[in-house]
Design an enzyme around this catalytic site. Structure first.
Site, PDB file in Angstrom:
ATOM      1  N   THR A 241      11.464  -6.943   4.811  1.00 16.74           N
ATOM      2  CA  THR A 241      11.890  -6.094   5.924  1.00 16.74           C
ATOM      3  C   THR A 241      11.895  -4.621   5.529  1.00 16.74           C
ATOM      4  O   THR A 241      11.394  -3.766   6.259  1.00 16.74           O
ATOM      5  CB  THR A 241      13.281  -6.518   6.413  1.00 16.74           C
ATOM      6  OG1 THR A 241      13.225  -7.860   6.895  1.00 16.74           O
ATOM      7  CG2 THR A 241      13.771  -5.612   7.527  1.00 16.74           C
ATOM      8  N   GLU A 245       9.774  -1.405   7.014  1.00 17.16           N
ATOM      9  CA  GLU A 245      10.412  -0.202   7.554  1.00 17.16           C
ATOM     10  C   GLU A 245       9.991   1.057   6.800  1.00 17.16           C
ATOM     11  O   GLU A 245       9.845   2.123   7.393  1.00 17.16           O
ATOM     12  CB  GLU A 245      11.934  -0.353   7.526  1.00 17.16           C
ATOM     13  CG  GLU A 245      12.470  -1.438   8.426  1.00 17.16           C
ATOM     14  CD  GLU A 245      12.016  -1.311   9.864  1.00 17.16           C
ATOM     15  OE1 GLU A 245      11.669  -0.193  10.300  1.00 17.16           O
ATOM     16  OE2 GLU A 245      11.991  -2.334  10.559  1.00 17.16           O
ATOM     17  N   HIS A 254       2.675  -0.518  13.633  1.00 18.26           N
ATOM     18  CA  HIS A 254       2.325  -1.932  13.565  1.00 18.26           C
ATOM     19  C   HIS A 254       0.812  -2.069  13.641  1.00 18.26           C
ATOM     20  O   HIS A 254       0.125  -1.186  14.162  1.00 18.26           O
ATOM     21  CB  HIS A 254       2.972  -2.693  14.715  1.00 18.26           C
ATOM     22  CG  HIS A 254       4.463  -2.619  14.677  1.00 18.26           C
ATOM     23  ND1 HIS A 254       5.231  -2.184  15.731  1.00 18.26           N
ATOM     24  CD2 HIS A 254       5.335  -2.905  13.676  1.00 18.26           C
ATOM     25  CE1 HIS A 254       6.509  -2.210  15.397  1.00 18.26           C
ATOM     26  NE2 HIS A 254       6.597  -2.640  14.154  1.00 18.26           N
ATOM     27  N   THR A 274      -8.100  -1.709   8.824  1.00 21.97           N
ATOM     28  CA  THR A 274      -7.296  -2.785   9.414  1.00 21.97           C
ATOM     29  C   THR A 274      -7.972  -3.174  10.722  1.00 21.97           C
ATOM     30  O   THR A 274      -7.971  -2.398  11.677  1.00 21.97           O
ATOM     31  CB  THR A 274      -5.844  -2.348   9.678  1.00 21.97           C
ATOM     32  OG1 THR A 274      -5.850  -1.191  10.512  1.00 21.97           O
ATOM     33  CG2 THR A 274      -5.145  -2.030   8.376  1.00 21.97           C
TER      34      THR A 274
END
Length: 729
Positions: A241, A245, A254, A274
């Protein structure tokens, strides 16, 4: 009633010494469930939209800066094709554990574990890189970013990079939790919370382009305690997590774009290597050679291998950043936007104690003394277990001191102490290591109730007398301006009542008001009634989340049972009020009724009124607290408040005892003294009296009163009231 001095902050959770750094904070990470593993979602778009509404013009600036960051990343990669051999960026980190000694009070070991995981992830040292699917193994990046717990605070003093602060802000946390931000051009600030405002949120961070200028105070990361590291209150599936962040903190969105809408068609994050992705909420990687197939995407090749294992996904099988993402983060660290380019400079590493020499030989800090207890109210003869909560450095020795405690001192980490003297008790803790000592002193930390009750029968309280501070206990554990207090600005009956002044206060502050003790053993079929009036500064109904709870205790406040909860629109009797709310009409007041079960037909019952402010708080008022029910042996009488006040109380020596009361009408008044087993000791006064304020004096010698505890009872034939009187030698 025993005259016990009560400070505005009787339960003092703070030590009598403080050192804080006061300053004023998008990606939200949501925690749901997916089988045994929590599923992460993000509220970036919603939170950024709120920020843009609050600061017009910010959106255009943010989009321009974000586009420039993407361009800088592309240019940086072109100019530095061999980025994997470039220098490493060191980022000093401080963790602010904001707590109320609950589960959120995570260990230093859990924080260190989280930092180790960050360094594995950003340096491509995580063991699960071997599991990355073949098409992405060549572009899985060593981002050359490392994180180090600072060893110097903003003033240059010794720290271990873990700061612990007692505050209600750990509940429903938002940007208000960042009240102690360390300079963001020197440290990455991470705040640990028990819960985060929006339901299911696990953490959030702002893009650098959203926290420029005056918005610098919003910079940093907020994360739940159980999403930090892989040990302690967390677990391995939650361990990435913070990696996610920090990606946002360094300008990454994202994989499907800057929104919270995964599972969309052809999502794009603006990074060249990506590939377009739908965004995944679970880890579903088909067997090679077919990985993912787009049937609705207008691309030259409809068979696209998606980077499901990326840290900026929601898949819960994240293992990598790409080379393009690494370049984007490096470009951010080279940029002056939000001062990211100062974090890793050698001068800053030296100033924060994050340089290699300081890390290799970290200084020994003086510990910060702190403590907690398993309970703060006990009966006389009760026990309390204390916990040494000292932080910043290991403790080699300690010394506790307890007023009226058995033992009076202790060197144990978790001593259990018996208190046989009633009243407020104070506690000291001194802790020591090779660097020095520190002392924590908590005034009025433990309240010990005497074995007798304060009043016979239930309360009949309209707060018209001046004994509020002696009769009621105010719990204001953060010592702020928001607290229960008597006020003459409003009242349903008479001109007085009690209130909590929370207008303009921080959200989710908890304040408590504890009643005197009552003997309800002679009452049956009981209900507690009271009047309340409240307003909210929130315009929309979803902002009305203030809450009033009523509890009872039969063990001197050691434990409490919830009896009633009133919240939202049901509590805000006056609705919306933009200004400081004061009830000005009978319509602002409502009556609440609490059914009291038969287990409360005992002596020494206390009531607690607990008010929790909402997101947009205003004031609340309470008046006319009464017990209704049949009194055994008193069927013909009603418990009524005569404004009875007995003083001085306790009384000693040759002092004259005064009994003050108010008669609403002419009446035949009887005033008697009763001992604690119910025997009538003396008749003080029995005569017809006219309406008005009265004072009757007692001559102890003439009545042959010895040291002890008595009840003063006043009756007019249809109503009665009692108050305890303590006579000492």
């Amino acid at each position: 009633m025993i005259n016990i001095p009560v400070l505005s902050n009787p339960l003092n959770f703070y030590c009598m010494k403080t050192k804080t750094y006061t300053i004023l904070a998008v990606a939200l990470l949501w925690a749901g469930t997916n089988g045994a593993v929590a599923q992460l979602n993000c509220g970036t778009d919603h939170m950024m939209h709120q920020l843009f509404e609050q600061y017009p013009g910010l959106q255009a600036e943010h989009e321009q800066l974000l586009a420039q960051a993407r361009q800088d990343a592309l240019l940086f990669k072109q100019q530095n094709p061999d980025v994997q051999s470039a220098p490493t960026y060191i980022i000093p980190v401080v963790f602010h554990i904001v707590h109320q000694y609950g589960v959120e009070y995570i260990s230093d070991a859990q924080v260190i574990d989280a930092v180790n995981i960050l360094n594995e992830d950003f340096r491509k040292l995580n063991a699960d890189t071997a599991m990355i699917i073949p098409p992405f193994q060549p572009i899985a990046a060593d981002c050359r970013i490392e994180f180090r717990l600072a060893t110097k605070d903003p003033d240059g003093f010794c720290t271990n990079g873990i700061n612990r602060i007692y505050s209600h802000e750990t509940n429903e946390a938002n940007d208000e939790i960042k009240f102690n931000q360390w300079p963001r051009d020197k440290y990455l600030n991470i705040w640990i919370a028990r819960t985060i405002g929006a339901s299911g949120v696990a953490g959030y961070a702002y893009y650098p382009s959203a926290v420029t200028g005056i918005l610098y105070t919003r910079d940093g990361i907020v994360v739940l305690h159980n999403y930090v590291g892989s040990i302690g209150t967390s677990q391995p599936p939650h361990a990435r997590t913070l990696t996610h962040e920090i990606g946002h903190y360094l300008s990454l969105s994202h994989l499907w774009g800057s929104n919270n809408d995964p599972e969309q068609v052809c999502g794009d994050d603006g990074i060249l290597d990506t590939p377009p992705t739908r965004g995944h909420v679970s880890c579903t990687i088909p067997t090679p050679p077919l990985y993912m197939e787009w049937v609705d995407c207008s691309l030259p090749d409809d068979t696209i291998v998606e980077n499901v294992e990326n840290y900026m996904e929601y898949s819960f099988c994240s293992r990598m950043f790409t080379l393009g993402q690494s370049a984007a983060m490096e470009a951010t660290l080279q940029s002056g936007i939000a001062s990211r380019n100062n974090l890793w400079k050698p001068a800053n590493l030296l100033a924060t104690g994050s340089d290699s020499a300081s890390q290799a030989n970290p200084p020994t800090c003086i510990p910060v003394a702190d403590m907690s207890a398993n309970r703060y109210f006990v009966c006389q003869g009760g026990t309390v277990t204390f916990t040494d909560r000292s932080w910043r450095a290991p403790v080699t020795s300690r010394m506790w001191t307890f007023t009226n405690g058995t033992p009076a001192t202790s060197t144990a980490a978790n001593p259990t102490v018996t208190f046989n003297t009633w009243g407020w008790q104070h506690v000291w803790l001194t802790v020591t290591n090779s660097a020095g000592s520190d002392t924590c002193y908590k005034h009025n930390l433990i309240f010990v109730s005497p074995p007798w009750y304060d009043y016979f029968g239930g309360p009949s309280e309209s707060f018209e007398n001046s004994n509020f501070a002696q009769q009621w206990i105010v719990v204001n554990d953060e010592n702020n301006t928001s607290k229960w207090q008597q006020t003459s600005s409003a009242g349903y009956t008479g001109s007085n009542c009690v209130m909590v002044n929370t207008y303009g206060e921080d959200n989710y502050v908890v304040d408590e008001l504890i009643s005197p003790s009552y003997d309800l053993s002679d009452n049956t079929g009981m209900t507690l009634t009271y009047k309340y009036a409240a307003a909210s500064a929130g315009i929309n109904s979803f902002l009305l989340d203030e809450t009033l709870r009523v509890y009872t205790s039969v063990d001197c406040g050691a434990t409490w049972v919830l009896r009633q909860t009133i919240t939202g629109a049901n509590l805000c009797t006056a609705g919306y009020s933009q200004s400081f709310f004061v009830p000005s009409s009978p319509s602002h007041w409502q009556t609440a009724t609490v059914t009291l079960p038969s287990p409360l037909q005992v002596a020494n019952v206390r009531f607690k009124f607990q008010y929790t402010t909402g997101y947009t708080p205003n004031n609340i008022y309470i008046d006319d607290i009464n017990i209704n029910g049949v009194g055994v042996g008193e069927n013909e009488l009603t418990n009524y408040n005569f404004g009875l006040n007995v003083y001085p109380n306790p009384s000693k020596g040759g002092e004259e005892i005064n009994i003050a009361y108010t008669l609403a009408n002419d009446a035949n008044i009887a005033i008697t003294l009763v001992d604690m087993v119910g025997r009538e000791v003396a008749i003080v006064n029995s005569q017809n009296q006219t309406a008005g304020d009265k004072v009757v004096s007692i001559d102890k010698d003439a009545l042959n009163l010895t040291a002890g505890v008595y009840m003063v009872k006043i009756s007019n034939g249809s109503s009665y009231s009692t108050q305890k009187l303590v006579i000492t030698d």
